[in-house]
Structure formats: structure tokens, C-alpha cells
Design a protein around this motif. Structure first.
Motif, short mmCIF file in Angstrom:
data_model
loop_
_atom_site.label_atom_id
_atom_site.label_comp_id
_atom_site.label_asym_id
_atom_site.label_seq_id
_atom_site.Cartn_x
_atom_site.Cartn_y
_atom_site.Cartn_z
N GLN A 162 0.88 -1.27 0.00
CA GLN A 162 -0.02 0.04 0.20
C GLN A 162 0.85 1.20 -0.02
O GLN A 162 1.48 1.47 0.90
N ALA B 62 2.54 4.76 0.52
CA ALA B 62 2.17 5.63 1.88
C ALA B 62 2.79 7.07 1.61
O ALA B 62 3.59 7.30 2.32
N GLU C 22 -0.82 -1.62 8.97
CA GLU C 22 -1.59 -0.17 8.85
C GLU C 22 -1.27 0.81 9.94
O GLU C 22 -1.41 1.79 9.68
N GLU C 23 -0.78 0.23 10.92
CA GLU C 23 -0.10 1.05 11.97
C GLU C 23 1.40 0.87 11.99
O GLU C 23 1.93 0.25 12.79
#
Lengths: 523, 523
Positions: free
Chosen positions: B36, B38, B453-454
Motif C-alpha cells: 500500500q 504511503a 496499517e499502523e
């Protein structure tokens, strides 16, 4: 290995006391005029130990009754150190400030218990290794303390472990130089640390005083050899040395090294070790002047081609030739440099070739291995000569400092002048450079003059003048003799009030009741 | 010399941002699966400065109004450092803990006045050099302080003096690596200190963090280059460095080195300097395994024949070939070692011959100068690659430690396992040895995994596990990244409660109101 104890009134092994060499009498008379021989007098009895029977029982419960000693002879041998002022007092029969008792613990745990006892009873505790201090490092302040206890580390002499991969060894603090070297030699190793006090001084003392040795050019100063420390402090056990070097905050090892027993008792030292050298060669080089020889040393250090041993005597010291007292006065002109190489034969050959090329290019003249061998043979003997001179009525003492290269000429001249001025006509001031760095070097002075009626007072004036000259020149008060009680006022000037504040704060944290070596080091 | 400012959300010069090299996308997808991307988001506005108009007037009276800055952009550039967690926060638009103002003093006297102001107003003071900390060294604790003031040393960039005889130079703390080298190069000199942060990091930062550089094998760690320090402390000015080395108590220089701005502000550093090398040659060597290469490094260090640069990548890092991102994956088998020699041609030739003989005897295979040249060319570029990987959705970070040789295999395995276990399948752990000593070496890990995600929380778990593994293995929490706020809990374990007590006592003595870098370093 059984080593001799120290003579209480002289340096070293009583069996190795020497008379002045044949012919030296005449030379000495020529130099100093008529002398008043000053033999030592018998010791006065010591004051009774200021420890109660109950206190002695408590100590016995910690270390065993056979390791709590209060006999006069034992206490005298743990009194003061071996500076000329110390010897003058001892020779005058005065060893009155002996410790009240001597305890000999075997473990760090016993030392922790002794520290707790001292805190409880407000007894001063003086770690004792070789007793070779020449700066009053054992002459603790007694005021405010019920008694003084000498903590003799003589039973802590183990090589605890050896790591052949990392080339490190864990040594206990009571090992004297030859004992540590013997244990290492069994494994084909050496520490390579050979100060003049080598035969008596201990591993713990080397660490506590940030010692330098005669081979430190090649092996490194003792502070550079240490990678780990175990220290019993009143605040608890401190264990340092997680890695050879790191960025994990200030290097606290460098705070313990040089702490002279004031912050804790060093109970183990992890040192890096080297293979025993297969080859050792020491040679003499002759230089037209001290400046020319010093410039050559600087060139070697700044080119990164250092021999294992490198020292240079000035004109006066070369002429006197302390390395070979039998040949005093016959050494010829110029300045003698000792250049030593140790290691594997191929590396010795390679390094020797480079060093020889540099020294030859700069005007040095190799005078062969005989001069080197003489130096190596007599390297631990000078303190015996001092005793003979004191017997004859000559006041003799040494002092030393260090500075950056650009300041060497000034420091040399200023200290020399301070000594000559304060001691008067006929004073001999000899000097050599004993330790060399890229950015500077040490200066080691030997002073001899006709002893006055009060030689102690006579020396104190000279010592004050020389020390003031060092600090005024921006140099250090001591390159390798440490601070003790003698250098304390000048340390305060050297590190300034903020530096003194740091030392006092660490002391208050680790030793809040101040029982460890009171009056030593910290201004 | 005008150098670019740092990008607030990335490493380094915005003009040098790079995309991932051609072909890397495929490799990354292969390694980490679908990612993903970022990209960074714009920064939120900063909270208003918590300094009153009167306080700002007082600051202006000290440094001049033009040197008191409160603009958002200026404050953001003085916020946090450049660890991956720092970048992740910045990329998420959060630079909320920026300093309230930035002051730019020109002299030690102005800094003393600023320190007094901060004590008076209970304002935290954060010395700022290059802003390159990767351990939270700028993320001070704000609780209990009225405001946070960034003390930017950017105006203190002088080479104050140079001593050509002693080969020392007095440098001001705000000089960035290239600026210091340029000033020295005008005189034919070099400091020889080249950490990966070289292009941004400063002289003051090198000293305050006990930095090591890529050429430290030859030139020495920064702590070994320092012979003198001038430090403004709340307790007064501290000036250290009376001689290259001495026995005048603990070496207080080694207490300031690594103090990370918590004990005082370093306002001048006297360093030893070297002649600019006439020759530089870097070559690659190939080893069948990491163990074989490490054993060869150990042999060199223990034989005392160290090249100027010596580093060894493990199998994984060699395969990835960070030194030449364009050739990722094409590096072949085994382990790559970089061996660099710098100096006068004859000495380089002599040393190179000895090193080559040792490495050849131990099974190394010289693969020529191309690999060395590639390493030298890309030596400061890895942090730019990190930004590109973060853009692409790869979590990437580095961490490092050091230990003694006999413990290297365990430490390597334990840290690697801790990282792989905590970050899960598909995590890449690369390692190299970047610094070598007689008794041990450092291990430098680069970790890459698919960002969760974190990612911040994801990394914190891994960092904790790796740090615990280091301490459990008896190693140091940091060989050259320093402690900052991130390593503080593990420093406490590394030096123990007595060591922590020492640091706290010195802090209380020098900075009794605790305004200097609160929350940094000292547990």
C-alpha cells in the motif's frame, strides 16, 4: 609465585638494596660538594590501633580472624607510599600515620561487607595494592574518622577468566605486575604494561591511577587496555563494559579509571591481552639535541608508525646515564633515545624498517642494541638508586607532566627553571620524554640536589614551584603518577570549579559518608 | 559554503530525492507482496508558540531579534530527528511537538545567557546541530516546562584555531561535516570522520553522541579524536583538555562525550587532525560466509594491521547490495567486505600488502576496486532509499549494537530472530559489521518488511524485541546511534542502578533545574 614484600623505609626488595656504584662517590662530591650522609633511623613504635575489640570481632566475622592484622610491622608496610617525602618521613623513624588495622578480603562480597562496616562505624577505608604511590595516595585524611582501615587486596590474585577469541582476560586487583604477566604467559599472552613500579604495583592500582607503562607506545596506556570493570561502591556493585566501545552515553569506565579508590574498590578488571612477543629488540639512537629528538618522536607519532618503546633523554640525563649507573658520566654528547620493537618477527622487521628510515632521515644516529639492552636491563632499578643517594645525603625526586607538542619547549624550560630557582645552585635537573602521542608528549623530570637540614621542607618549596609552572603553562599536573593528596590543589586548577563539582557530585552519590580514601584526589 | 537544509518529512536534500531504481518495484513486490503506497500528507499547522512577548523580547536581547524565530517552517525543521518513527509521524502530518521557538546564538557567552533565561523561566533547552538523531534525541519531555526552545548552533561555524605542530584544531559545534572538512582541507588537513549522516550532522553532535564514522578504523572514533572541550553548563563554563592524556583523575572529557546535550552545550571541540590523504583506494573482498569474513576482521584487528575502512555485509545484505541499488539482486553469493586504505602512497602500499596477505591467507578473494568505488560513491545515500521505500509502503529501519568477538554469533542470531519473529514472515533482516576493535565489533542491522496499517506500532514491537535481545546477550544498546529517548530504558539495564545514579548525580550538579534536554539519555 612468591614475591618479596616492600621495605618499609626504602623502595623494593630489601635483598636488592645496592650501594652507589664504584666511582659514583667522587662524581657526587664533585656535583654536590660535601654531603651529610643521612642513614635511616629505627622506627618508633606505632600508636595503638583505634579499633575496639568488638570492631575487630566484626571485621574477623567478615574476612576471618587470620586476615585482620594489627601488628606494627604489618601496619607500617601499609603506610603512605614511596615518594621521596614519604621515604624521608619513614627514614626519620616516623610511620605514625599507619592504618589502625589491615584487612585482607578474598571476594567482592567481603569488600561490600567491609564498606558497610566502615560506613556504620565511620572508619576510613584505604584500598591497598602495591603501596607504590608517589603522590600521597595512601595518606588519607584522618579527621572525622574513628579509625583508618587498610584494605589489602593481596588475596585477590586470580585470573578469573580468559577469552581467547576476544583476547580479553578478567584479572583480580591484587595481582602484582609480575604475577599477572606470569598467569598470562602460561597462556602465551602478555598485558604489556610495564611502569617503573611494575614489580610491586597491582592491576587494581594500574586501573585506579590511570597508569602508563614503558611500553605504552606499543601496547597502550592502561586506560586503553581496560574494557570492563567491576567496582564495589557504597551505593552498590557497578559493572561496566558491555562492548569494546559504544555510544551508550558517557563512558563511565573512564570515570572509574583514575578515581584512586575514592569512588569504589575495583574488584575485577577486564583487559585486552596480546600474544607474547616472539621478538624484542631495543636499540639506542643518538640525537644532536633534545629538540631534534623530540621532533623525530612527533614525526613518528603523527605518521602513525610507533615503536613499542620510545623514550628520549635530554642532554643532562644522557650525560648522567641513569640507565647504567656504573657508567655515570661516560655517556658522551647529545641525547639518547631508546627505540624498542616487540611482536612477530615479520611485523617487527617491517615496522623497524619504517621507523629507522624516518629517524635516519631526521638526523638520528643508531648506536646499536647495547644501549637498548642496558636500558631494558635497568628499567626497574632507578628507585633503588634513589635510596642510595638519599643515604649519601642527596635529595632526589621525580615529577612529571604532559602537554601538546607546540607547548613542550615552554613547559620544559619553565619547570626546569622553577626547580633550579627554588633548589639553588648545584641542582641537577634531568628530563626525558617517556610517552608520546600524536598531539603531544609527557615530560619526566628527575631532580637531585644537596639535601638541606630539612630536606622535606626543601623539597616542598621546589614541588610547589614546579607544579605552579605546569599549571601556568596549561599542562597537566600529572601524566602518570596520579593525583593522590600531593597534587590535589593543582587538580582543582586544572579542571576548574565545574570539573571539581562533577567529581564531588559523583563522590557524594557513590560514597555519601565519604569513607573511601578521604582527602585523596577530589579537591 | 552553502549547504541545503533538511527536508522536514524526509532525509536530506529535497533536490536529491530519488525514485526507486528501475526494476526494484518487481523485486520489492516479490519480496513483500502487494504494498500500500504511503505518500506523505501535508503538515498540520503548529500550535502557537508558548512564549510570551516579554520572553521573546528577552531572547532577542540576548541573540538579536533576527535570531529568534517562531515561524512554523523553521520550527518544523527543528522537530524530532530522522528515525523511521520520526519520519512516519512527520509523513502523517504530525510535527506537533515542534519547539516553541528557535534561537541562534553566536557565542558561548550568549549560550550562557540563554541557559540562564531557561533556568529562570523553566524553559527546556534543546541544542540543535544537524537534526540527524535517529534515537529521539530531540524529542524532549515537555511536562513541567513552560516551553521548549531549540538552540540552533548554525551561527557557530568557525575553525577557531589550528596548531600545525600539535596537529590539533579548535572547531565550533555548528559546523556540518562537509563544512569542517572544507575548512581543514584549505590547510591540507582532514578530520576523517564520515558517518552516514556526514552531510548534515555537526561537530557538536559528533561529540555529544560519541559518534563513529565509516573510516573510524583508520582515523579513530570521534571520542578518540577529541583532545579538548569547552562546555557551557548551567553551573558555569567547563574547559577540559590540558594534555593528550594524563593521570589527573577521571577523564572528564569522556563524561561530556556522549552526554547528548543533557549536561551542557558543547561550544568548542579541540580535535586531532591528519594530513589529507594523498591516496585513497577502496577494494571489495568476497568471503564464503559472514563468519569467515568476521574472523578475518578479527585477525586484522588483533594483529594491529587495520585498514582505514573495514566493513563486511552478511549474505543477505550482500545479495541485496544496498551499496548499488541499481544492481539489487545481482550481487552473487557469499559476503562482501569493503577494505579501504588512505594515506601517503608508500604507507598505503605497505599496509595494503600486509592486509592483502592476511586476507588472502584466510580465504578471502579480492574482487577489485569497482566494488569499493561503488560503496564509496553511495556511502551517504542509504537514507534517501529509505524514504523511497517508505513511499512504496515498505517499513524500513536500522538498528545497531556491539559486543566482544566471542559473543558475535549469538548476538547476531538473537537480534535477527527477535526481528523476524516480531515482524513476521517475509521480513528481510540484513546485517553488516561496520566497526572493528581488537576485542570485538559492531553489528548494524537493516530491517525491511511490508508496512502494516499502523507501521509505528508495528516497529515499536520489533524495536523492543531487538533491544531486549541485545541486553539479554550482554551487548550494548547502541554502538553509534546514541541513546536519545528511544534507548533510555535499555541504557538503565546496561549500566545498572549504580551507573544510572552516577549520571543523575552529575546531571543534578551541572543542571539542577533540569532544563537541558529533559527526558533524553538519563534514565
Amino acid at each position: 609465585m612468591t614475591l618479596p614484600e616492600m621495605h618499609p623505609q626504602r623502595w623494593g626488595d630489601p635483598a636488592r638494596q645496592t650501594d652507589l656504584p664504584e666511582g659514583a662517590d667522587g662524581l657526587i662530591a664533585l656535583a654536590f660538594g660535601e654531603l651529610q650522609p643521612a642513614p635511616a633511623v629505627p622506627q618508633a613504635p606505632l600508636p595503638a590501633p583505634r579499633l575496639s575489640a568488638e570492631q575487630l570481632r566484626q571485621l574477623a566475622a567478615i574476612v576471618g580472624a587470620e586476615h585482620v592484622l594489627t601488628e606494627d610491622d604489618v601496619r607500617r608496610l601499609r603506610t603512605r607510599g614511596k615518594s621521596t617525602p614519604d621515604l624521608l618521613k619513614a627514614r626519620a623513624g616516623d610511620l605514625s600515620d599507619a592504618p589502625d588495622a589491615v584487612v585482607r578480603p578474598a571476594t567482592a562480597a567481603e569488600i561490600a561487607d567491609l564498606v558497610a562496616f566502615c560506613q556504620q562505624e565511620q572508619v576510613a577505608l584505604v584500598p591497598f595494592g602495591g603501596g607504590t604511590s608517589v603522590t600521597g595516595g595512601l595518606a588519607v585524611a584522618r579527621e572525622g574518622f574513628a579509625a583508618v582501615l587498610s584494605l589489602d587486596l593481596i588475596r585477590m590474585k586470580a585470573l578469573r577468566s580468559f577469552d581467547p577469541v576476544s583476547m580479553t582476560a578478567v584479572l583480580e586487583p591484587g595481582l602484582r605486575g609480575p604475577e599477572a604477566e606470569a598467569l598470562l604467559a602460561e597462556r602465551g599472552l602478555t598485558l604489556g604494561h610495564f611502569p617503573q613500579s611494575f614489580e610491586y604495583a597491582t592491576i587494581g592500582g594500574f586501573a585506579a591511577t590511570r597508569s602508563s607503562g614503558q611500553s605504552s607506545a606499543g601496547y597502550g596506556r592502561f586506560d586503553a587496555l581496560v574494557v570492563g570493570l567491576e567496582v564495589v561502591t557504597p551505593a552498590g556493585l557497578l559493572t561496566l563494559g558491555s562492548s569494546p566501545a559504544n555510544a551508550a552515553g558517557p563512558d563511565l569506565r573512564q570515570l572509574i579509571l583514575g578515581s584512586e579508590g575514592t569512588l569504589g574498590v575495583i574488584t575485577a578488571v577486564t583487559v585486552r591481552v596480546r600474544k607474547l612477543p616472539e621478538e624484542k629488540v631495543y636499540e639506542g639512537w643518538r640525537w644532536p639535541s633534545f629538540q631534534a629528538g623530540a621532533a623525530a618522536m612527533r614525526r613518528l607519532a603523527q605518521a602513525g608508525v610507533m615503536p613499542t618503546v620510545l623514550r628520549l633523554s635530554d642532554e643532562a640525563e644522557t650525560a648522567i646515564n641513569l640507565a647504567d649507573p656504573a657508567a655515570i658520566g661516560s655517556a658522551g654528547e647529545g641525547c639518547l633515545m631508546i627505540v624498542g620493537h616487540e611482536g612477530e618477527p615479520e611485523l617487527v622487521a617491517a615496522r623497524r624498517a619504517v621507523v629507522t628510515a624516518v629517524l635516519t632521515e631526521l638526523g638520528g644516529n643508531c648506536v646499536g642494541e647495547e644501549a637498548g639492552a642496558k636500558w631494558a636491563h635497568g628499567r626497574f632499578d632507578a628507585p633503588y638508586l634513589r635510596d642510595s643517594l638519599l643515604d649519601a645525603g642527596v635529595l632526589v625526586e621525580t615529577l612529571e607532566t604532559a602537554t601538546f607538542w607546540s607547548n613542550v619547549d615552554r613547559l620544559y624550560a619553565d619547570v626546569k627553571q622553577a626547580l633550579e630557582t627554588s633548589l639553588g645552585a648545584g641542582t641537577m635537573v634531568l628530563c626525558h620524554i617517556s610517552h608520546v602521542y600524536e598531539t603531544g608528549c609527557s615530560l619526566y623530570f628527575t631532580v637531585a640536589t644537596k639535601a638541606a637540614e630539612e630536606p622535606l621542607a626543601q623539597w616542598q618549596v621546589a614541588k610547589q614551584a614546579a607544579s605552579d609552572a605546569m599549571i601556568a603553562a596549561g599542562a597537566t599536573i600529572t601524566h602518570h603518577h596520579a593525583v593522590g593528596t600531593d597534587h590535589r590543589p593543582w587538580l582543582a586548577e586544572e579542571i576548574g570549579p565545574v570539573g571539581v563539582g562533577i567529581l564531588r557530585a559523583v563522590k557524594a552519590e557513590l560514597d555519601p559518608t565519604g569513607v573511601l580514601n578521604p582527602g585523596v584526589l577530589i579537591p
